[in-house]
Design a protein around this motif. Sequence first.
Motif, mmCIF file in Angstrom:
data_model
loop_
_atom_site.group_PDB
_atom_site.id
_atom_site.type_symbol
_atom_site.label_atom_id
_atom_site.label_comp_id
_atom_site.label_asym_id
_atom_site.label_seq_id
_atom_site.Cartn_x
_atom_site.Cartn_y
_atom_site.Cartn_z
ATOM 1 N N GLN A 196 1.009 -1.046 -0.169
ATOM 2 C CA GLN A 196 0.343 0.113 0.442
ATOM 3 C C GLN A 196 0.988 1.372 -0.143
ATOM 4 O O GLN A 196 2.397 1.107 0.195
ATOM 5 N N GLN A 247 0.830 1.060 -8.076
ATOM 6 C CA GLN A 247 0.663 -0.533 -7.638
ATOM 7 C C GLN A 247 2.474 -1.040 -7.714
ATOM 8 O O GLN A 247 2.599 -1.194 -8.836
ATOM 9 N N VAL A 338 -4.098 -5.630 -3.002
ATOM 10 C CA VAL A 338 -4.502 -5.198 -1.814
ATOM 11 C C VAL A 338 -5.350 -5.869 -1.260
ATOM 12 O O VAL A 338 -6.630 -5.568 -2.056
#
Length: 422
Positions: A196, A247, A338
């Motif tokens: 994250q 990402q 995630v």
Amino acid sequence: MRGRRQGCHLYRPRRTREVSEDHDLRDDRTRSGLRDVDDRGERGNNRDDEGAPRVGVGAECAGVRCVTKIDMCPSNVLAETLKLLHKVLKSPGCRKIPVPVSNKDDVIVTASNFTSQRVCPIFQVSNVTGENLPLLKTFLNLLSPRMGTHATDASEFQIDDIYSVPGVGTVVSGTTMRGVIQLNDSLLLGPDPLGQFVNIAIRTIHRKRMPVKEVRGGQTASFALKKIKRSQIRKGMVIVSPAVQPQACWEFEGDILVLHHPTTICARYQAMVHCGSVRQTASITAMDLDCLRTGDKSRVHFRFIKQPEYIREGSRLVFREGRTKAVGNVVKVFPHVVGLPQSHRAVKVNKMRPRGCEGEPLAPLSGNKENQPRSRGRRSRRGNSESGVTHPGSTASRSDNPTTHRPRENESESTQSRELDK
């Protein structure tokens, strides 16, 4: 004397294994024509001098060779080193044109033709006497920037070092890859071990130990971050603009060229991957060929071992482990999805918890006897009496309900009265 001739244990060499390894290493170096470091102060090439130019060629990077410590090196050793360096640069694996730099004219010629990646300047410098160091600085100042950036590009910053400055807080330093970063910009920092990115703000910017208001692509700088701890940052993380929508990835594919490997490389082989500021061990999960040897090219599927990383397609990578060296480019990146936070995950019910915890209803005591809890020992009876739950066999139920139980004194009086009547 007799003990010495027979090899007494007092005179036995202590590290026989290390001595044999060093002996084999020296034999390898003498076979390849390289010179080892001598105890008398003479310096020569080490075994990595032959592989370093090939790594640069495989990664498609133009390189500069600097021969240092010329103030203490004998003339014959220096001549042998330069001869071997010219031989390595002209070999089929490198295909470079070595150009010794001795004056300013050579500096201008090599700097103007450096972008062709065919010319390899060779500088002979000494950090003690400062010989030829001005020529090296002039050459670096004449080089054109390798990457062209625009102000409209999304900003990206690679973190190389982390500091904790008293009175300032957490400070990170690195290279601005693209875009423009200004004071008080709201950017994203990541990826963390979960893949994250978190929001951060730039407090101050320093470049060459001077405060500045902005930095552009290709410049190195250091940032002081707001409300972030040093333990939350590691080398290899990036600071990017929210417009990038970054990402992290666990897996990626790359086209690699094996420069050197003693045997063969197969699936599940693990080695260190260097991609920009990312340094982490990765495992080979699949590849086009069954096995790879020195000089083979293939598309390989990698997977990181420890945590996800931020990698862009087209980045250059180096794959190494010991004397094994391979170079290539990142072709495809598989983004990491995630998962849900831990609070949204299904909580597994613990069967060892007592009833009535966290909203679990108590079993009814009336009706079937199977639903009624059993009282074992004094502790269970005391606990039931304190909680207000009574059982048919407990002392609390006997004292509270006189109809179900009569004291022993009343029973003795009734028997005596019956005997008198008779």
